[in-house]
Structures are given as C-alpha cells and as structure tokens.
Enzyme design. Structure first.
Site, PDB file in Angstrom:
ATOM      1  N   HIS A   1      -2.224   5.854   6.188  1.00  0.00           N
ATOM      2  CA  HIS A   1      -0.671   6.086   6.361  1.00  0.00           C
ATOM      3  C   HIS A   1      -0.784   7.836   5.942  1.00  0.00           C
ATOM      4  CE1 HIS A   1       0.364   1.962   6.923  1.00  0.00           C
ATOM      5  NE2 HIS A   1      -0.086   1.699   5.673  1.00  0.00           N
TER       6      HIS A   1
ATOM      7  N   CYS B   1       0.777  -1.327  -0.022  1.00  0.00           N
ATOM      8  CA  CYS B   1       0.009  -0.010  -0.052  1.00  0.00           C
ATOM      9  C   CYS B   1       0.876   1.216   0.080  1.00  0.00           C
ATOM     10  CB  CYS B   1      -0.848  -0.192   1.224  1.00  0.00           C
ATOM     11  SG  CYS B   1      -0.117  -0.299   2.751  1.00  0.00           S
TER      12      CYS B   1
END
Lengths: 338, 338
Positions: free
Chosen positions: A221, A141
């Site tokens: 994130h 990711c």
C-alpha cells in the site's frame, strides 16, 4: 515458555507462526488449516508445526493427501495460553465463543471490527491497554502503518488534524481471483473511509480523515499524509525522529528506492524471511513542512507489518513483559527488524 | 472560416484535429508527423487531412511508405491563422521562434511550462485572458480536471484551501515502453508536486497543494480532493452545481460506474470518438461536507479532457467568439459533450 496456537495458516498466520517460533519466551504449539494445500504440507514437513484441522469432517482429505494431523482446532486451543486468530474476516467472530469456552486468550486481526474485542492493539500507541487482557485485536496493516508514523511524530509535532489518502494494492502477490487489472477503484467510494476511525481505536482523540482506493499492484500500500501542526517543526527534526524509531525507516527515492517495487527488492537484498518488510518506509524527499502542515509519503507491506505487533500483543496479554519498549526490542532482535 | 494547423499528430494532436474539423467556424488546413507510421497514413487516407512533415530530410521515408505529403511544417504554418502545437514536450519551445517568424498564433499543451507563453488557458476559468492573444498554453489534463470542478464550485463554495492527491495512470493505452507494471511510484517523490502551482496559472490566488503518484493502469487519472471551505454548503447543493456544469458529470459507483475502467466502458456505450470521455466524472458517493471540508473523488481521461479546451482557445485567440459560454456551448454541441 508460553504456548501459542495459530488458528489459520494463511498470509498472516504463517508469518505470525514463524515470528513466534523465533522468540525465546514463547513457542508455537500448533497451527490450523481447513484444506490440505501446500501451506498445510509446509507447516508439517518443513516447519515442523503440529497441524490441527479447522473442519473435523475434512480429516479424510488430509489423510488422502498424506499430511499428518494432530487433531482439531478445539483440541489445539486446550493446550494453548493464547490463540492468534488469523482466519478470514467472517469466521473469526464465530470462534470467539469457542475460545471463551476453552478459557483461552485470543488475538484477532484487523479484518475484524474493533467491537468484537472492544480493545485494539498497536505496540507503540497502546501496549499497556492490552496488558493482561483476554481478547484484543491487532489493527490492520493500513492502520498499523498510519499509527506507526503518527505516533512517532506525536512527541515532537503538535498534531491538529490528519488527512491521508491511501492507495492500496489490489491483491496480495499470490491471489489470482481479485482485481483490478487495469483500473483505479475508489474503495470505498464514500468519503471519509473507515480507516480514520480505526486509527482512533489505538490513538484516542486524534483527528484523522482518510480516503482510500485500489490500484492494480500486489506489492504494498502507499499512503499520502497531510498533517496540520500547531508548532514550528523542521524537516530535519522530523527525519531525525523517524530515523530513530524502530519499525519505521526513512528511504531515499534518489538512492533508487523510488517505488513500492524497489522497496520489495530491498527486502530481498536484506535477506528477509519471505522478502518481508516489517518496517514502514517513509520517503525522505516527501517529508516537507509548509505553512504549518507536514507532508509525507510512506508505504506499507500489507503481508508483514502487523506480524511483530502480534508478537508484542502476545507478550502484553500473557503478562510476559510489562515494558512496551523491552518487548518491541526483543521482538525486533529475534526478527531482524531495523 | 479560420485556418488551423496541427503540429504533431499523436495522442492529443489527432484528437484536436478531429475536434476542429467538427466545428463550423474553423477548419484543419494540415497536420504534421515526423514518421510515416499508422497515424500518418490514417491522417491522409482516412481523415483526408493534408500531411506535412516535421523533418524535411525524411521526405523519402514517407515516399517509400506511399504516404502522400503536402510539404513541410514551415509550409503548413504559412497558410494557418493559428497552429496548435502538440509536439512532445521538449520540441515545442524550439518551434516558438518559427511561429513568431511566420507571424502565426500558437497554442501549446500542458507539457510545456507556463513561462513559455506567459499565458495559460482554461475555458471556464480564464477564457477572456487569451482573447486575441498570440500565444497561450492549454493546461495539462490533470490541471484541467482540477480546474473544471474547483472553478465550478467557486461561486457556491468559499474555498479556503485545497489539498489534492492525484493517482495518475502510468502510461497511455497504446504505450508499451513505460511503467510501472507492478508498483506504486511517488511521482514526484517531492511534496508538494508542481500541479498545484499549475492550477494557479488559470485560477489566480487559489490556495492549492498537490501530491502525485503513478500506478499501473492506462485508463484515467484519479483525483482525491479535500477542500476547506469558509461557508455552510450541503452535499446536495454541491451535487446540483456539478450536475449543471457542462464538461463535468456526477456519476454513481452504486450504478456500476465504480472505477476508471467502468467509466471508459461508459464512454464506449456513449459511442464516443475513440471512446473518449471529455467530461470530468465526479463520484456522487464521495461528495461529502464534513467539518467545513468538502471531499470528493474524480477521474480524468488524460487523452481527451483538454481537447475541447483547445477548440475554445482557438476561438478566443482568433477573436471568433468573445463570450466564453457561447464558445463552450458551440464546442460541446459539435463534439457531443454532455
């Protein structure tokens, strides 16, 4: 209509299954679980996916739980053109022999090393490399997030060197055994982190150095990018380019999208499946060129940004579509991606 | 024995008061509060500091709470050689006129703009600039942290350009009205942040660019530094230099000091007042020179790292000690700083 098996029906697996099911040129012929938990039950009873079990000895557990199974993973892959391996990081490599023996193509996730398949995948950066390939790995990711924006900038911006500091969520929303609860954790404490080299597996030759840490949040994130550039570029040109690219969105903190939490709220308002945000949001206010350096901040929805990439990887590896842009557009449309 | 008044007895004020009280060349002649809360009571009943009130109209509230007051802030500053202003950010500037009228010197904290005093202070970087000065500002906890390590490196390392990403704690441990609880917040979302220019107020001419965000932790800030250098330097030379410098410590993640939480646990084990960690810990594993760039990660205890700097600022401004190193050593010894 190509047949796709999903080995592992956890955070990524269940999303990839639904994304595959939403396409008109491929179908889910089975998903697998090792335990008869709520995800196994949902797969069968809500989604209608044939359920195969990863550990044959556990057949009884599924029977006791009243969850119907269709066979074992070995049975499942016999029927498949390709298997998407979404098992935990240490299991995947053991599966490769089984896939080879069954003569089935396989896609791995970013938790595995590049070396396992020798081929890493990102829809924009290197779709063609995986065309017809037997084994590939969709990068993680974080690497997908970095690659999405850097590759978008590439035609406009003469990228000399990239520095990125990645502030990572401590755990996914449903995890209860991971931390931190109240700490900032250099992770790894060693600099540079492995993320820079991972970007290089899909963007060959790019000079990128990363530092990474963990913080007590579950939602996304966050990346802080510093890109040294060799040409004159304006903020507006960068904004324009990022706005045009799919799977990337320019968002304004000033409009209330001022944190990862606000971005997740936005995904809810968009009516997304599981409130997923497949796109990489870049904060408009953060985009700034100063002294031949482009700065920007972006976020990454760790549970979902790689999902459309898996669909594209299937199309490339099974030679369903040779044109990367056509595959991306098709995937986006089926998933409602901006 | 010089007389020091502390205006504002909150997070920083109470620590500065105790640090001043621990010295043998200065004394606390009074502290101030605007509300009769537990800190006001502790100041009088546990610490024995004369308590003055910031808002004269509230005398009754203190009386009702049974907390003895010695007068108003205007009374307090009459007796002082210097006042350390630790009031909230928007109050300080209003106080300057009062200090000028009373003819008392004043030290401000990093929440105020550099322009308020035109002079910013860091013990290592520019002690001499404040020698005999009437008004100065001790730079913020983050700026102090950046300056401590960068100034330490300065003699060894030819610093060309500094990039820093600062992951800041969302609130102090005792605060309950601030967030985030589960989000990463670009703060400011604009890049670069104001922290870079703030370092330049004490390290003139240094080229430093910063990005900053907030995360859900209360314990410490964490900084990720990328320092472009013009000379050959080894990791060991950097480690050696940082280890020798006081108010900086090299810590090992491998020894269990692997997060801001572990560092705070260490401060407890050291028996520190309020579990404070005045030193800037730098993670040994993160120190790495690659391609003319020095990387390192450090942490900043936002509640305490500026406290010894306030003591040194008092000594400089009141001309108690002209030698910066002598003041630093004296402050360190009295406070038990490594």
């Amino acid at each position: 209509m190509k047949s796709v098996a999903i080995n592992g029906f956890g955070t990524i697996g269940k999303r990839v299954a639904d994304a595959v099911a939403a396409q008109d040129d491929m179908k889910v012929i089975g998903v697998s679980k090792t335990r008869p938990n709520f995800e196994a039950r949902t797969a069968v009873e809500e989604k209608g996916y044939p359920l195969y079990i990863g550990i044959p000895e556990r057949e009884n557990l599924f029977k006791e739980a009243g969850i119907e199974i269709a066979g074992t993973v070995e049975d499942m892959i016999q029927e498949a053109d390709i298997v998407v391996d979404c098992t935990p990081g240490n299991i995947g490599p053991q599966n490769l022999e089984m896939y080879k023996k069954a003569g089935v193509k396989a896609i791995y996730q970013g938790g595995e090393d590049h070396e396992l398949t020798g081929l890493s995948f990102n829809s924009f950066a290197n779709y063609d490399d995986s065309y017809g390939a037997d084994y590939a790995r969709v990068v993680s990711c974080n690497t997908t997030g970095l690659t999405r924006t850097l590759h978008t900038l590439n035609p406009l911006v003469d990228i000399k060197k990239v520095r990125a500091v990645m502030v990572r969520r401590g755990s996914d929303p449903s995890e209860i055994k991971k931390g931190p609860i109240n700490a900032i954790v250099p992770n790894p404490p060693k600099v540079p982190s492995h993320h820079g080299p991972d970007v290089q597996t899909v963007m060959k030759g790019i000079d990128v150095t990363t530092m990474a840490l963990l913080v007590p949040t579950t939602l996304m994130h966050q990346h802080n990018l510093m890109v040294e550039i060799g040409n004159e570029v304006s903020n507006d040109e960068v904004i324009d380019l990022l706005e045009k690219r799919s799977r990337v969105m320019v968002v304004e903190a000033g409009a209330g999208l001022d944190s990862t939490a606000a971005l997740m709220e936005y995904a809810k308002d968009l009516g997304r499946s599981r409130n997923d945000l497949y796109e990489i949001p870049v904060w408009k206010e953060s985009i700034n060129v100063v002294d031949n350096e482009l700065f920007y901040m972006q976020a990454v929805h760790q549970e979902s940004d790689v999902v459309p990439e898996n669909v594209d990887a299937i199309r490339a590896m099974l030679e369903i579509e040779s044109d990367r842009e056509k595959s991306i557009t098709k995937t986006n449309k089926a998933m409602g991606i901006l």
